[in-house]
Design a protein around this motif. Sequence first.
Motif: not given
Length: 88
Positions: A3-19
Amino acid sequence: MQDAIFFDTLRQGLWIAVMIAAPLLSVALIAGVAIGLFQALTSVQEMTLTFVPKVGAMLIVFWVSMSFMSETLVDFFTRSLVPMIAGF
């Protein structure tokens, strides 16, 4: 997958979308406020006056920042998602 890897990747993806969305959204906000202020000061209530300059400004910013957006997405995919999918 943990779960930690999944949520970290999801967090990175959302941050990329914001950028990626930040330049377009900030230009739309600035252009909208400027046009709204112009309309309030001059009492011109034309609907196309709000739409055309805002879309034009967004197209210019999109054209200028397209390389940044592409590089950011390609970097995210090649460093994060592709190795995760391949299992490295």
